[in-house]
Design an enzyme around this catalytic site. Structure first.
Site, PDB file in Angstrom:
ATOM      1  N   GLY A  38     -13.292 -21.940 -69.882  1.00  0.00           N
ATOM      2  CA  GLY A  38     -11.991 -22.304 -69.338  1.00  0.00           C
ATOM      3  C   GLY A  38     -10.960 -21.320 -69.841  1.00  0.00           C
ATOM      4  O   GLY A  38     -10.979 -20.914 -71.007  1.00  0.00           O
ATOM      5  N   ASN A 179      -3.643  -9.459 -63.362  1.00  0.00           N
ATOM      6  CA  ASN A 179      -4.407  -8.241 -63.128  1.00  0.00           C
ATOM      7  C   ASN A 179      -3.840  -7.499 -61.921  1.00  0.00           C
ATOM      8  O   ASN A 179      -2.919  -7.975 -61.239  1.00  0.00           O
ATOM      9  CB  ASN A 179      -5.902  -8.533 -62.984  1.00  0.00           C
ATOM     10  CG  ASN A 179      -6.254  -9.362 -61.761  1.00  0.00           C
ATOM     11  OD1 ASN A 179      -5.627  -9.259 -60.704  1.00  0.00           O
ATOM     12  ND2 ASN A 179      -7.268 -10.204 -61.893  1.00  0.00           N
ATOM     13  N   THR A 235     -16.971 -12.152 -68.260  1.00  0.00           N
ATOM     14  CA  THR A 235     -16.347 -13.475 -68.197  1.00  0.00           C
ATOM     15  C   THR A 235     -15.457 -13.714 -69.416  1.00  0.00           C
ATOM     16  O   THR A 235     -15.913 -13.599 -70.550  1.00  0.00           O
ATOM     17  CB  THR A 235     -17.412 -14.584 -68.138  1.00  0.00           C
ATOM     18  OG1 THR A 235     -18.327 -14.314 -67.080  1.00  0.00           O
ATOM     19  CG2 THR A 235     -16.756 -15.943 -67.912  1.00  0.00           C
ATOM     20  N   ASP A 239      -8.902 -13.320 -70.727  1.00  0.00           N
ATOM     21  CA  ASP A 239      -8.388 -14.391 -71.585  1.00  0.00           C
ATOM     22  C   ASP A 239      -8.374 -13.958 -73.053  1.00  0.00           C
ATOM     23  O   ASP A 239      -7.444 -14.269 -73.796  1.00  0.00           O
ATOM     24  CB  ASP A 239      -9.243 -15.647 -71.444  1.00  0.00           C
ATOM     25  CG  ASP A 239      -9.388 -16.093 -70.002  1.00  0.00           C
ATOM     26  OD1 ASP A 239      -8.463 -15.850 -69.210  1.00  0.00           O
ATOM     27  OD2 ASP A 239     -10.431 -16.691 -69.674  1.00  0.00           O
TER      28      ASP A 239
END
Length: 290
Positions: A38, A179, A235, A239
């Site tokens: 998440g 992005n 992935t 973040d």
């Protein structure tokens, strides 16, 4: 100082595949694993591993107590993570051999956060603290508005991208990160470039090419090159980058230093499988050779 993160918490179900699927294509996976993920959880773990005091505001289902406990193990304050309903948010992720990925989100508990929980959490915040939101939860506008009213510094990570979501929070934020695809979509939707939106600090991530920083108050524009590594799984890389930037700023680093440290953290992270569980700590970022 501290970081208050209104953030999603996912169970990431990751399938290894030879390549990213084309429309109508069926593939057999070569592996399957479940990780903590998440965007919110990833950012909280990254910021905590970068040395910040992090408070996570969120929710899991009855099936997600393990995810809350994992965040606590990484040093994140989990007092404001509620158990709501039965289903923790999930991400179904396909990771190709070249490290690229596709992701499907099942929203679950992360979209059921109560305003009372946000208010109770931010009642403990202090001047100089930072609040960060992403587009995987509810209450983004309410949280950003409350934080702005309290005089806190407000950051917004514009993903998963929605031009309306950005437009709704733009008046309350002083830090925007997105992005280059999202930046282009935002310009097309609003008729303004990200640096024309009145947000003081705008960061545009460029993947393997690094990142751009615009400080709009004084017209500063700088580019930061990425480290060259062989990616295994991208992935959560963005973040990780965001969490490290915010942690660096929270510790008083100038933006340039925070961005360079974040670049290193992201480069290390993509050489490992998984999201939150693969984020390096500050010691690794400072010592691993790239």
């Amino acid at each position: 100082m501290a970081i208050w993160n209104l953030g999603s918490i996912n169970a990431d179900i990751v399938y290894s595949v030879p390549h990213i699927l084309a429309p109508g294509e069926t593939l057999s996976s070569t592996g399957r694993a479940i990780y903590l993920g998440g965007k919110g959880a990833n950012m909280s773990v990254a910021a905590a591993r970068a040395g910040a005091q992090v408070h996570h505001i969120g929710a899991v289902g009855a099936d997600g107590i393990w995810a809350r406990d994992r965040l606590l193990e990484y040093g994140v304050d989990t007092r404001y993570i509620e158990t709501i309903g039965d289903l923790t948010s999930q991400a179904i992720i396909a990771v190709a051999d070249d490290g690229e990925n596709t992701i499907i989100i099942q929203p679950g508990a992360s979209t059921l956060i109560r305003l009372e929980s946000v208010q109770a959490a931010l009642s403990e915040a202090h001047t100089g603290d930072r609040v960060v939101c992403q587009n995987e939860t509810n209450l983004q506008v309410e949280t950003a508005a409350l934080a702005k009213q309290m005089g806190l510094k407000v950051a917004y990570a514009a993903a998963p991208f929605s031009a309306k979501a950005v437009s709704d929070v733009i008046e309350f934020i002083d830090f925007l990160i997105l992005n280059e695809v999202e930046a282009r979509q935002l310009t097309e939707a609003l008729g303004k470039t990200p640096q024309e939106l009145g947000v003081r600090d705008v960061i545009i991530t460029l993947g393997s090419r690094g990142a751009e920083w615009f400080e709009t108050e004084h017209g500063i524009h700088k580019t930061f090159e990425a480290y060259k590594v062989e990616p295994v799984d991208t992935t959560g890389a963005g973040d990780t980058f965001t969490g490290y930037v915010l942690a660096g700023l929270d510790r008083g680093q100038p933006m340039e230093q925070a961005l360079r440290t974040a670049n290193r953290a992201g480069a290390i992270m993509v050489t490992r499988k998984g999201a939150a569980d693969s984020i390096p700590d500050l010691h690794e970022v400072q010592t691993v050779r790239l």
